[in-house]
Scaffold this motif. Structure first.
Motif, mmCIF file in Angstrom:
data_model
loop_
_atom_site.group_PDB
_atom_site.id
_atom_site.type_symbol
_atom_site.label_atom_id
_atom_site.label_comp_id
_atom_site.label_asym_id
_atom_site.label_seq_id
_atom_site.Cartn_x
_atom_site.Cartn_y
_atom_site.Cartn_z
ATOM 1 N N VAL A 175 9.240 -17.342 -20.677
ATOM 2 C CA VAL A 175 8.190 -16.423 -20.236
ATOM 3 C C VAL A 175 7.012 -16.515 -21.191
ATOM 4 C CG1 VAL A 175 7.556 -13.993 -19.979
ATOM 5 C CG2 VAL A 175 9.723 -14.819 -19.061
ATOM 6 N N HIS A 176 5.819 -16.744 -20.625
ATOM 7 C CA HIS A 176 4.562 -16.646 -21.364
ATOM 8 C C HIS A 176 3.875 -15.373 -20.861
ATOM 9 C CE1 HIS A 176 4.941 -20.851 -22.731
ATOM 10 N NE2 HIS A 176 5.314 -21.111 -21.490
ATOM 11 N N ASP A 177 3.782 -14.354 -21.709
ATOM 12 C CA ASP A 177 3.221 -13.108 -21.217
ATOM 13 C C ASP A 177 1.696 -13.098 -21.363
ATOM 14 O OD1 ASP A 177 2.442 -12.180 -23.780
ATOM 15 O OD2 ASP A 177 4.337 -11.142 -24.098
ATOM 16 N N ALA A 178 1.090 -12.029 -20.876
ATOM 17 C CA ALA A 178 -0.373 -11.954 -20.845
ATOM 18 C C ALA A 178 -0.983 -11.873 -22.231
ATOM 19 C CB ALA A 178 -0.812 -10.753 -20.008
ATOM 20 N N GLN A 179 -0.180 -11.534 -23.235
ATOM 21 C CA GLN A 179 -0.670 -11.460 -24.614
ATOM 22 C C GLN A 179 -0.477 -12.767 -25.377
ATOM 23 O OE1 GLN A 179 1.262 -8.737 -23.254
ATOM 24 N NE2 GLN A 179 -0.794 -8.022 -22.756
ATOM 25 N N GLY A 180 0.006 -13.799 -24.690
ATOM 26 C CA GLY A 180 0.204 -15.086 -25.333
ATOM 27 C C GLY A 180 1.527 -15.224 -26.065
ATOM 28 N N GLN A 181 2.434 -14.255 -25.882
ATOM 29 C CA GLN A 181 3.751 -14.317 -26.511
ATOM 30 C C GLN A 181 4.699 -15.146 -25.639
ATOM 31 O OE1 GLN A 181 4.447 -12.872 -29.473
ATOM 32 N NE2 GLN A 181 2.499 -11.825 -29.713
ATOM 33 N N THR A 182 5.596 -15.871 -26.285
ATOM 34 C CA THR A 182 6.528 -16.743 -25.568
ATOM 35 C C THR A 182 7.959 -16.396 -25.938
ATOM 36 O OG1 THR A 182 4.951 -18.573 -25.466
ATOM 37 C CG2 THR A 182 7.273 -19.125 -25.212
ATOM 38 N N THR A 183 8.801 -16.238 -24.936
ATOM 39 C CA THR A 183 10.226 -15.990 -25.129
ATOM 40 C C THR A 183 11.004 -16.974 -24.269
ATOM 41 O OG1 THR A 183 9.844 -13.637 -25.526
ATOM 42 C CG2 THR A 183 12.086 -14.302 -24.948
ATOM 43 N N THR A 184 12.030 -17.585 -24.864
ATOM 44 C CA THR A 184 12.832 -18.579 -24.161
ATOM 45 C C THR A 184 14.283 -18.124 -24.062
ATOM 46 O OG1 THR A 184 11.422 -20.410 -24.869
ATOM 47 C CG2 THR A 184 13.672 -20.965 -24.225
ATOM 48 N N VAL A 185 14.869 -18.334 -22.892
ATOM 49 C CA VAL A 185 16.289 -18.056 -22.670
ATOM 50 C C VAL A 185 16.947 -19.359 -22.240
ATOM 51 C CG1 VAL A 185 17.977 -16.778 -21.299
ATOM 52 C CG2 VAL A 185 15.861 -15.654 -22.043
ATOM 53 N N ALA A 186 17.915 -19.834 -23.030
ATOM 54 C CA ALA A 186 18.649 -21.065 -22.720
ATOM 55 C C ALA A 186 20.053 -20.714 -22.271
ATOM 56 C CB ALA A 186 18.699 -21.972 -23.951
ATOM 57 N N LEU A 187 20.514 -21.365 -21.211
ATOM 58 C CA LEU A 187 21.846 -21.125 -20.663
ATOM 59 C C LEU A 187 22.782 -22.272 -21.034
ATOM 60 C CD1 LEU A 187 20.845 -19.946 -17.069
ATOM 61 C CD2 LEU A 187 21.205 -18.536 -19.112
ATOM 62 N N SER A 188 24.053 -21.956 -21.209
ATOM 63 C CA SER A 188 25.042 -22.986 -21.551
ATOM 64 C C SER A 188 26.407 -22.560 -21.039
ATOM 65 C CB SER A 188 25.097 -23.208 -23.070
ATOM 66 O OG SER A 188 25.503 -22.031 -23.733
ATOM 67 N N ALA A 189 27.338 -23.543 -21.012
ATOM 68 C CA ALA A 189 28.733 -23.302 -20.610
ATOM 69 C C ALA A 189 28.810 -22.571 -19.275
ATOM 70 C CB ALA A 189 29.469 -22.523 -21.698
ATOM 71 N N LEU A 190 28.009 -23.021 -18.303
ATOM 72 C CA LEU A 190 27.934 -22.316 -17.033
ATOM 73 C C LEU A 190 29.109 -22.654 -16.131
ATOM 74 C CD1 LEU A 190 24.147 -22.475 -16.032
ATOM 75 C CD2 LEU A 190 25.408 -20.619 -17.155
ATOM 76 N N ASP A 191 29.648 -21.632 -15.522
ATOM 77 C CA ASP A 191 30.638 -21.752 -14.448
ATOM 78 C C ASP A 191 29.896 -21.384 -13.170
ATOM 79 O OD1 ASP A 191 32.829 -21.771 -12.796
ATOM 80 O OD2 ASP A 191 33.770 -19.985 -13.670
ATOM 81 N N LEU A 192 29.735 -22.342 -12.259
ATOM 82 C CA LEU A 192 28.958 -22.106 -11.046
ATOM 83 C C LEU A 192 29.847 -21.656 -9.899
ATOM 84 C CD1 LEU A 192 26.466 -25.127 -11.102
ATOM 85 C CD2 LEU A 192 26.187 -22.834 -12.079
ATOM 86 N N ASN A 193 29.342 -20.657 -9.186
ATOM 87 C CA ASN A 193 29.986 -20.095 -8.005
ATOM 88 C C ASN A 193 31.388 -19.554 -8.252
ATOM 89 O OD1 ASN A 193 27.762 -20.531 -6.233
ATOM 90 N ND2 ASN A 193 28.288 -22.705 -6.160
#
Length: 217
Positions: A175-193
């Motif tokens: 996410v790049h917010d309107a104030q120029g701040q950046t936050t990242t969320v990384a996913l791992s070890a996913l079990d799908l469905n």
């Protein structure tokens, strides 16, 4: 992995914004037929995922890190259980998101539709949605990224969805917010469905429920 000890202020004001912030960048990009076909491929893959369970790593604008477990079930439901020392729990029942700080004994609620995570948990994702502006499609050797914004508010910030390629997989978002701040969320070890109980997405269920479910698998 060494984990910083994030304060409630840094998580809720910056890190949590990476999960829930409102959607600058330019408006709708001009996409080639090949790029449109690529977006259709990503949407088809995304729509094949009805539920998932795994881990997340959240990096805030100040570099603070928080980890935990994620469960998601479409349409509309998800759960984030943060690892200690972060005393946070975030649950969506499909209509409202409830955010609990167990240390401060505080609870906040907001409509799911007011957050960018609404895009991730819609019953069907379409990059042709007139309410979404596709601002950029990037391709690397084994990485794909799609930058999205609210078509009506393109300067309020952007959401970048990240995918691995060959094979195709969902790896997280930024996410790049309107104030120029950046936050990242990384996913791992996913079990799908996986089959997930409805109770997992009800606020009030004990926070260890998702961990118990993962251990049983």
């Amino acid at each position: 992995m060494t984990q910083n000890t994030p304060s409630r202020r840094s998580l809720l004001a910056t890190g949590l914004a990476g999960l829930l912030f409102t959607f600058a960048w330019p408006a709708q990009a001009k996409l080639s037929p090949a790029e449109r076909a690529e977006l259709d491929r990503l949407a088809s893959y995304f729509n094949s995922i009805r539920s998932l369970m795994g881990r997340f790593l959240q990096i805030g604008p100040d570099g603070s890190a928080a980890e935990g477990l994620i469960a998601l079930q479409r349409p509309g439901r998800f759960r984030f259980e943060y690892d200690p020392p972060a005393p946070l729990l975030i649950v969506s029942d499909g209509s409202y998101i409830t955010m609990e700080d167990r240390q401060l004994k505080s609870v906040d609620r907001l409509p799911l539709g007011s957050t960018p995570l609404d895009i991730l948990v819609r019953d069907q994702v379409s990059f042709d949605d007139p309410k979404l502006a596709v601002q950029r499609l990037e391709r690397g050797a084994s990485v794909l990224r799609v930058t999205l914004a609210d078509a009506g508010k393109p300067h309020d910030g952007s959401l970048v969805l990240s995918f691995s390629d060959r094979p195709l997989g969902f790896t997280g978002w930024t996410v790049h917010d309107a104030q120029g701040q950046t936050t990242t969320v990384a996913l791992s070890a996913l079990d799908l469905n996986p089959t997930l109980p409805d109770s997992l997405f009800r606020y009030g269920m004990r926070p260890a429920q998702l961990r118990e479910l993962q251990r049983r698998r």
